[in-house]
Each structure stands twice: as C-alpha cells, then as structure tokens.
Enzyme design. Structure first.
Site, short mmCIF file in Angstrom:
data_model
loop_
_atom_site.label_atom_id
_atom_site.label_comp_id
_atom_site.label_asym_id
_atom_site.label_seq_id
_atom_site.Cartn_x
_atom_site.Cartn_y
_atom_site.Cartn_z
N LYS A 187 0.88 -1.19 0.00
CA LYS A 187 0.00 0.00 0.00
C LYS A 187 0.91 1.23 0.00
O LYS A 187 1.47 1.61 1.01
CB LYS A 187 -0.86 -0.02 1.27
CG LYS A 187 -2.18 0.73 1.17
CD LYS A 187 -2.10 2.18 0.75
CE LYS A 187 -1.78 3.10 1.91
NZ LYS A 187 -1.62 4.51 1.48
N GLU A 260 9.25 1.86 10.83
CA GLU A 260 10.34 2.77 10.45
C GLU A 260 9.75 4.17 10.46
O GLU A 260 9.02 4.54 9.54
CB GLU A 260 10.88 2.41 9.05
CG GLU A 260 11.39 0.99 8.90
CD GLU A 260 12.67 0.74 9.65
OE1 GLU A 260 13.31 1.72 10.11
OE2 GLU A 260 13.05 -0.44 9.81
P1 NAD Z 1 2.31 8.93 7.03
O1 NAD Z 1 2.41 8.31 8.38
O2 NAD Z 1 1.37 10.05 6.84
O3 NAD Z 1 1.88 7.83 5.94
C1 NAD Z 1 2.64 6.66 5.74
C2 NAD Z 1 1.75 5.62 5.09
O4 NAD Z 1 0.77 5.20 6.02
C3 NAD Z 1 0.98 6.10 3.87
O5 NAD Z 1 0.98 5.09 2.90
C4 NAD Z 1 -0.41 6.34 4.42
O6 NAD Z 1 -1.44 6.26 3.46
C5 NAD Z 1 -0.52 5.21 5.41
N1 NAD Z 1 -1.54 5.40 6.45
C6 NAD Z 1 -2.09 6.55 6.91
N2 NAD Z 1 -2.97 6.28 7.90
C7 NAD Z 1 -2.95 4.94 8.08
C8 NAD Z 1 -3.62 4.05 8.98
N3 NAD Z 1 -4.49 4.50 9.89
N4 NAD Z 1 -3.33 2.73 8.91
C9 NAD Z 1 -2.44 2.26 8.01
N5 NAD Z 1 -1.79 3.05 7.13
C10 NAD Z 1 -2.04 4.36 7.17
O7 NAD Z 1 3.79 9.31 6.63
P2 NAD Z 1 4.27 10.10 5.32
O8 NAD Z 1 3.90 11.53 5.48
O9 NAD Z 1 3.83 9.36 4.11
O10 NAD Z 1 5.85 9.93 5.44
C11 NAD Z 1 6.68 10.82 6.13
C12 NAD Z 1 7.11 10.21 7.45
O11 NAD Z 1 7.75 8.97 7.20
C13 NAD Z 1 8.14 11.06 8.16
O12 NAD Z 1 7.85 11.09 9.53
C14 NAD Z 1 9.44 10.31 7.92
O13 NAD Z 1 10.44 10.51 8.88
C15 NAD Z 1 8.96 8.90 7.92
N6 NAD Z 1 9.92 8.05 7.22
C16 NAD Z 1 10.66 7.17 7.96
C17 NAD Z 1 11.61 6.38 7.33
C18 NAD Z 1 12.46 5.41 8.11
O14 NAD Z 1 13.09 4.59 7.48
N7 NAD Z 1 12.50 5.48 9.43
C19 NAD Z 1 11.79 6.49 5.95
C20 NAD Z 1 11.02 7.39 5.24
C21 NAD Z 1 10.07 8.17 5.88
#
Ligand code: NAD
Length: 547
Positions: A187, A260
C-alpha cells in the site's frame, strides 16, 4: 501533491492526515499531481477493504508455489526486474521526479542506484543469509541432542510506505520479502502511487507469477484495511503518529510489525573535524530531497571554536544551490512533495524566528521560473542560527530544507544535546580522530551513527536500518532486516530416544536428589561438574529403561 479533499471523501477515507491527502474525484480515485507544477499526472483507484481482502487472498494462494522455488529461481526473477530498471532508468527517474518533486538526478543517485545494488545483493545472497543454522546446545549434546534453526517464509507481508522515497523504500522491502519466499501486498503513499504501480509493472514484465506482488492504492483507510486483512506481518514506514495507530491495530490481531518512523537526526562537528568536508556534508544531509528524508540532518551542533568558519562555509554552499523543477537538468533542490509538509516547515521557521532565531539564508518560499508564487511548493534551503531546544525546529521533525545550527563547548555537552530528543534514527559525528568518533558514536542514542558521514546508509543493502525511541521498532535491510521477513523454525532432535529422559515422571526421592545435583552441577555448564553427576543420571536412565 496535496490538494483539497471533499467532505464526503474525508468521511469515507478516514485518512490520518486529511489536510495532506491528495484530491479525490467522485468515484474515489486519487488525482495524482506533479508537486512542482500542479499538473495532473494520472488517476488511480482508492481500494476498498474488500478489494484489499481479495488482494491478500490472491497473494496467499500464489505464495504456496513461490515458497517452494529455490532461492536461485526467485533470484532469477529479481535479476530480470533489475535489468528492466537499468534499461528504463531515465524514464523511471523522470516519473519519480514528476510524482515527488525531487530532482531526476537525485532520483537516480538516491533511489535507483541503491536499489539496483540491493536487488543484486539479496538475489545473490539470501540463500546464504537464511541458511539453516546449527545451534550449539552445550551439555545437552552429551545426551545425544542436536538443534538447528531454519528460516521459513511468513506467508503474506503487508508493506505500507511513505512518499519521500517512493521507489527505494517499498522496492527494497518487496525484494527482501519475495526473496525470503513471501508474497507481498503493497500500500503505497497516496501522494506517490504511480511509482509503486511501476514497481508492480516491472516485476510483472520480469515474469513474477500473478498474485505475488499486489499493489493496493489508496489513502489511510486502505492502509488500515491492510493491517486488518490477516497479513502475516506489516512493514510500516511513515510518521510516528500513524505508526502508533498501525501498531495498536496490529496488536489487536497479534500481527508483528516493523515500524520505520520519523527522525530528528543530529550532526556533531568537533573542533578537529575537516570543516570543508563537514560543511558540504551538512548542506547535502539537510537539503537532499528538500530535507524530506527520515535521516536528514535536522539539527547541527558545532564546537564553538570552529563554529564561525563552519557557519560561513555552510551559508556559502547553501546560497550556491540551484533550486528548480526537479525534472529540469541541473536542479539541486526541487519542490516539496505536499502543501501540508511545506506548511509544517513554514510554521517551524516562523516559530523559531519569533523566539529569537536568525535566518542566515533562505527563510521562505522560492521563486521558480514558470511556477506561480501562490501555488509554489518550493521552499528555499534555509540556515538558522541562535536556535535552542525550546523551539519546535529543534524538537519536532521538520522534514524540510531547514538546517538549524547550535554551538557546544564540550564533548559531554554535545552528547547531551544529541540525546535530548524523542527520536533516535541516525546521527553523525565529525572528527579526524576516528577513536573519538567511535567513542562518541557509542554514546549517541540512535539506530545508526555515522562517523564522518551523513544520511546515506539506507542505501547500503548490507547494513541494518531502523531506529530507537520514537523512531521505531525492528529493522529493515541487511541480514537483520531479512530476518524480519521470516519465521525462525527450531528443529530439535534426540538421537538417544530409546532412553527415557531424566526429568520424566517417577519423582521418587532418588529422582529429587538427582534433580538437586543437576541444579548444582549440570546447570553450571561445566563438563567436569556434569561428569560428576553422570553416575546418578545413568542409574536413573538405565533403571527407568529396565522398568
Ligand atoms: P504517514 O504516516 O502520513 O503515511 C505513511 C503511510 O501510512 C501512507 O501510505 C499512508 O497512506 C498510510 N496510512 C495513513 N494512515 C494509516 C492508517 N491508519 N493505517 C495504516 N496506514 C495508514 O507518513 P508520510 O507523510 O507518508 O511519510 C513521512 C514520514 O515517514 C516522516 O515522519 C518520515 O520521517 C517517515 N519516514 C521514515 C523512514 C524510516 O526509514 N524510518 C523512511 C522514510 C520516511
């Protein structure tokens, strides 16, 4: 790109970040836009819970025969997909750039190169990395026992990925999961579904049997449905808030998760550092991908003795960066990926300045040829001084092109400042004294600490990636990441099965005396002590055998 979402859509989607969600049309499709220009790129479906359930069922059915294949046969498919990536590299880089806003050159260096390496690594090495292992079991071996662990596929792995590295993050996990014998349901972020669909397309053309890699596009509700769908593991990459929501839902079903999450990664520059190299590293570490990397340099601490020289150089290098539409050649920084993220950056800068921070360069939206200022998602690379730990820009993830600089007096203070954070993803220590660098590294609370390096180790397929504290749980990449994709299966064999075990029933006074001897001698792990208890053991075992 993030735009408006209608009321009815908000209700039906329940995404974790409605104001950051892309626009949907009446049939609940995601309208994907180029964040640099706002141009519509395509529309993709929002998958319902039923559709997610069907995708998981198809994946489960396909996984049976896939797991029966050898590592070599699975590797052949990964190599075929890799060949397509290589052949179509420039088109792919353009797609990544258009959907995420990043420079096409950076899409190659930070997404495509590392995944080509990762693909060859896991295609070649998974067999060795997951080889069954004999476990030495000490004195039990004297009793004719042996143990080994083999690593079995989990079944169906659900991957939920973010938008900032829309190719490298999901693809790495797809490859590891498939090589370990699993099927995958992916997803992707609602901001970058096209790149994920491209991953599916490449594997399909590489000959991956149908069902093994299902891609379910959608927003938060589709991700939540995947967590509830009965998959055997969730590999989640995203924000802390969503990660916690995913962990809660997964816990109710006892589905294991790897999380992550975000970072607020510190860079420590000591007085003996190579200042020129450190300044270049800080600028790249803070501004690559417009600062939208979980491991971006988000806080920089400099020994006050070298702070003036370092700061001057950082500002010079920052001013020399070229900001442009990512698909155009020569751009160092592109657009940010969403209006939501841009507004967080603006808020952090505004609040810092209000509390006394100084903007050394940047500080606002950038003027880009062909992009109207009202709609622009370009934020200038910004360097801040006079910041402190009461400011959001030093405590919360900014996830944008902002580099706050702060000074320290002693090593002790530097370590204290680095650890004064809820996050612990990566950190970076700059010194010419490698011994000192490693000493400091061992005291910094983070999943990865780099000495004289920043940001890039997600690109090394062999090394583990993951955080401590609010930065997450579990690991991806490397052998530790691969082990997240399998169930350890312990097989224990008794070659002397014709003899009864000493601990079986018949708890006579003699047996109780033997158990006490076992406690005092056998449980020491000493062969000599065990030998002393052997006559008692033999009496019981052979006596039991006679009965
Ligand atoms: P986000 O948490 O908004 O979304 C991540 C994913 O989760 C998306 O695909 C989203 O549609 C999905 N999602 C949203 N609500 C959900 C739910 N209730 N249940 C299941 N899935 C759901 O994050 P983002 O804005 O897409 O990404 C940015 C964040 O990701 C930043 O905080 C960044 O630091 C982090 N990040 C971490 C790493 C790592 O390796 N630690 C790598 C890249 C990004």
């Amino acid at each position: 790109m993030a735009t408006r979402i209608t009321e009815s859509d908000t209700a039906s989607l329940q995404t974790s970040s409605p104001e950051g969600a892309p626009a949907l049309d009446a049939r609940e499709q995601i309208i994907v836009r180029d964040p640099a220009t706002g141009a519509e790129l395509a529309r993709v479906p929002v998958r319902t819970a039923e559709e997610v359930g069907r995708a998981v069922a198809r994946a489960r059915a396909a996984q049976k025969s896939w797991s029966a294949l050898s590592f070599r046969e699975r590797g052949r498919i990964v190599f075929a997909a890799r060949a397509l990536v290589l052949a179509e590299m420039d088109e792919l880089a353009q797609l990544i750039s258009r959907e995420s806003g990043k420079p096409a050159a950076e899409a190659i260096s930070m997404e495509i190169v590392p995944t080509l390496d990762l693909m060859q690594f896991f295609a070649r090495r998974t067999a060795r990395l997951l080889k069954p292992e004999r476990i030495p079991i000490g004195l039990y071996e004297l009793m004719g026992r042996t143990s080994y662990v083999e690593y079995r596929p989990l079944g169906v792995v659900g991957i939920i990925s973010p938008w900032n590295f829309p190719w490298a993050i999901p693809l790495g996990e797809v490859v590891m999961a498939l090589m370990a014998g699993n099927a995958v349901v992916l997803k992707p972020s609602e901001l970058t579904p096209l790149v994920a669909l491209k991953i599916g397309d490449m594997f399909e053309r590489a000959g991956l049997p149908a069902g093994l890699l299902e891609i379910v596009t959608g927003a938060g509700a589709t991700g939540a449905a995947l967590v509830e769908s009965g998959v055997d593991k969730i590999m989640f990459t995203g924000s802390v808030a969503t990660g916690k929501r995913v962990a809660e839902a997964a816990a109710r079903r006892l589905v294991p998760v790897v999380l992550e999450l975000g970072g607020k990664d510190p860079m420590l520059v000591f007085e003996d550092a190579d200042i020129e190299a450190a300044a270049h590293a800080a600028v790249w570490g803070a501004f690559a991908n417009s600062g939208q990397a979980c491991a971006s340099v988000e806080r920089c601490y400099i020994d006050e003795r070298v702070a003036p020289a370092f700061t001057t150089r950082v500002v010079e290098l920052t001013r020399a960066l070229k900001q442009d539409i990512g698909a155009r050649e020569g751009a160092d920084l592109g657009a940010m990926s969403s209006a939501r993220q841009l507004s967080i950056v603006e808020e952090h800068v505004r609040e810092a300045v209000e509390h006394g921070a100084r903007v050394l360069t940047g500080g606002g939206r950038a003027d880009i040829e062909g992009v109207t200022q009202d709609e622009t998602l370009f934020h200038q690379p910004t360097v801040l001084a006079d910041v402190n730990h009461t400011m959001r820009v030093m405590r919360e993830e900014t996830f944008g092109p902002v580099l706050p600089l702060m000074t320290f007096k002693t090593e002790e203070e530097a370590v204290r400042l680095a650890n004064d954070s809820e996050f612990g993803l990566t950190a970076s220590v700059w010194t010419r004294d490698i011994g000192r660098g490693r000493r400091v590294a061992s005291r910094v609370e983070a999943g990865t600490v780099m000495v004289n390096e920043v940001l890039y180790t997600h690109g090394i397929a062999q090394t583990p990636w993951g955080g401590v504290k609010e930065s997450g749980l579990g690991r991806t990449h490397g052998r530790l990441g691969l082990l997240e994709m399998v169930a350890p299966h312990h097989v224990h064999t008794n070659r002397l099965a014709r003899l009864p075990d000493v601990w079986w029933f018949g708890y006579t006074p003699q047996a109780a005396a033997l158990f006490r001897s076992l406690a005092r001698r056998f449980a020491t792990g000493s062969a000599l002590q065990t030998t002393l208890v052997m006559p008692q053991i033999l009496r019981r075992v052979l006596g039991g055998k006679k009965k």
